[in-house]
Design a protein around this motif. Structure first.
Motif, PDB file in Angstrom:
ATOM      1  N   VAL A  92       1.614   4.758   1.197  1.00  0.00           N
ATOM      2  CA  VAL A  92       1.292   5.673   2.291  1.00  0.00           C
ATOM      3  C   VAL A  92       1.488   7.111   1.815  1.00  0.00           C
ATOM      4  O   VAL A  92       0.683   7.995   2.105  1.00  0.00           O
ATOM      5  N   GLU A 121       0.845  -1.203   0.000  1.00  0.00           N
ATOM      6  CA  GLU A 121       0.000   0.000   0.000  1.00  0.00           C
ATOM      7  C   GLU A 121       0.877   1.250   0.000  1.00  0.00           C
ATOM      8  O   GLU A 121       1.836   1.329   0.758  1.00  0.00           O
ATOM      9  N   GLU A 163       5.908   3.267   1.470  1.00  0.00           N
ATOM     10  CA  GLU A 163       4.970   2.177   1.220  1.00  0.00           C
ATOM     11  C   GLU A 163       4.870   1.269   2.433  1.00  0.00           C
ATOM     12  O   GLU A 163       5.872   1.009   3.096  1.00  0.00           O
ATOM     13  N   LYS A 164       3.649   0.802   2.695  1.00  0.00           N
ATOM     14  CA  LYS A 164       3.437  -0.224   3.718  1.00  0.00           C
ATOM     15  C   LYS A 164       3.706  -1.565   3.048  1.00  0.00           C
ATOM     16  O   LYS A 164       2.982  -1.981   2.149  1.00  0.00           O
ATOM     17  N   LEU A 217       7.217  -0.041   7.032  1.00  0.00           N
ATOM     18  CA  LEU A 217       7.289   0.912   5.932  1.00  0.00           C
ATOM     19  C   LEU A 217       8.624   0.828   5.214  1.00  0.00           C
ATOM     20  O   LEU A 217       9.673   0.719   5.863  1.00  0.00           O
ATOM     21  N   LEU A 252       1.465  11.323   8.375  1.00  0.00           N
ATOM     22  CA  LEU A 252       1.383  10.013   7.732  1.00  0.00           C
ATOM     23  C   LEU A 252       0.185   9.249   8.278  1.00  0.00           C
ATOM     24  O   LEU A 252      -0.040   9.239   9.490  1.00  0.00           O
ATOM     25  N   GLU A 253      -0.567   8.626   7.400  1.00  0.00           N
ATOM     26  CA  GLU A 253      -1.711   7.800   7.797  1.00  0.00           C
ATOM     27  C   GLU A 253      -1.208   6.370   8.027  1.00  0.00           C
ATOM     28  O   GLU A 253      -1.159   5.568   7.098  1.00  0.00           O
ATOM     29  N   VAL A 254      -0.793   6.103   9.265  1.00  0.00           N
ATOM     30  CA  VAL A 254      -0.202   4.810   9.610  1.00  0.00           C
ATOM     31  C   VAL A 254      -0.764   4.308  10.930  1.00  0.00           C
ATOM     32  O   VAL A 254      -1.364   5.075  11.687  1.00  0.00           O
ATOM     33  N   TYR A 286       2.797  -1.175  11.356  1.00  0.00           N
ATOM     34  CA  TYR A 286       3.077  -1.033   9.927  1.00  0.00           C
ATOM     35  C   TYR A 286       4.584  -1.134   9.692  1.00  0.00           C
ATOM     36  O   TYR A 286       5.379  -0.515  10.406  1.00  0.00           O
TER      37      TYR A 286
END
Length: 164
Positions: A36, A34, A150-151, A61, A53-55, A59
């Motif tokens: 991020v 995904e 990226e996740k 990364l 950051l939407e985490v 996660y």
């Protein structure tokens, strides 16, 4: 004497059996990765730029930071309270802040690394073209920076804290 032996055995058991295990990382296959953040950011000379950051906790990364134009920069991935300490240090109000080894790049034009989100707080990326960091970049011009985060997996901790 027997009491000391019992304490020693008990201590050995605690140290041996109750040590937190490193998190087990479950990596995604290519179709599950995904994005991020995928952004090109302009940071003017003697300024910094922060992005939330939407985490979530756990996660894993992959971060890739590349300076496309301009000189070297510093970057940090931090929770909000550490971010506030860093900004205070940058602006001269404090000379101490904490950051994560894998969540920073000092005096870089390109860096890729893996980083694990260790808690459920709000997380930020700060790109520093301001200077004022020991062993960090000395700003010389505006910079244009490509950021790809990226996740790529999830770290499962079994209840113990994660270090990143």
């Amino acid at each position: 004497m027997i009491f000391l032996v019992i304490i020693a055995v008990f201590w050995y058991m605690i140290v041996t059996f109750l040590q937190p295990k490193p998190p087990e990382i479950v990596y995604h296959n290519e179709t599950e990765v995904e994005t991020v953040l995928d952004e090109a950011v302009k940071v003017k000379l003697n300024q910094y730029h922060q992005i939330q950051l939407e985490v979530e906790k756990g996660y894993v990364l992959n971060t890739s930071i590349t300076v496309l134009t301009g000189g070297p920069i510093d970057y940090f991935i931090l929770e909000e309270d550490r971010l506030e300490m860093l900004i205070e240090a940058l602006e001269g109000g404090n000379n101490r802040f904490e950051s994560y080894e894998r969540g920073r790049g000092l005096n870089i034009t390109e860096k890729s690394s893996e980083f694990i989100i260790v808690n459920d707080e709000d997380w930020f990326l700060l790109i520093n073209n301001f200077g004022h960091i020991q062993n960090g970049a000395v700003p010389s011009s505006d910079v244009f920076v490509e950021v790809i985060i990226e996740k790529v997996g999830v770290a499962e901790t079994g209840g113990f804290s994660i270090t990143s």
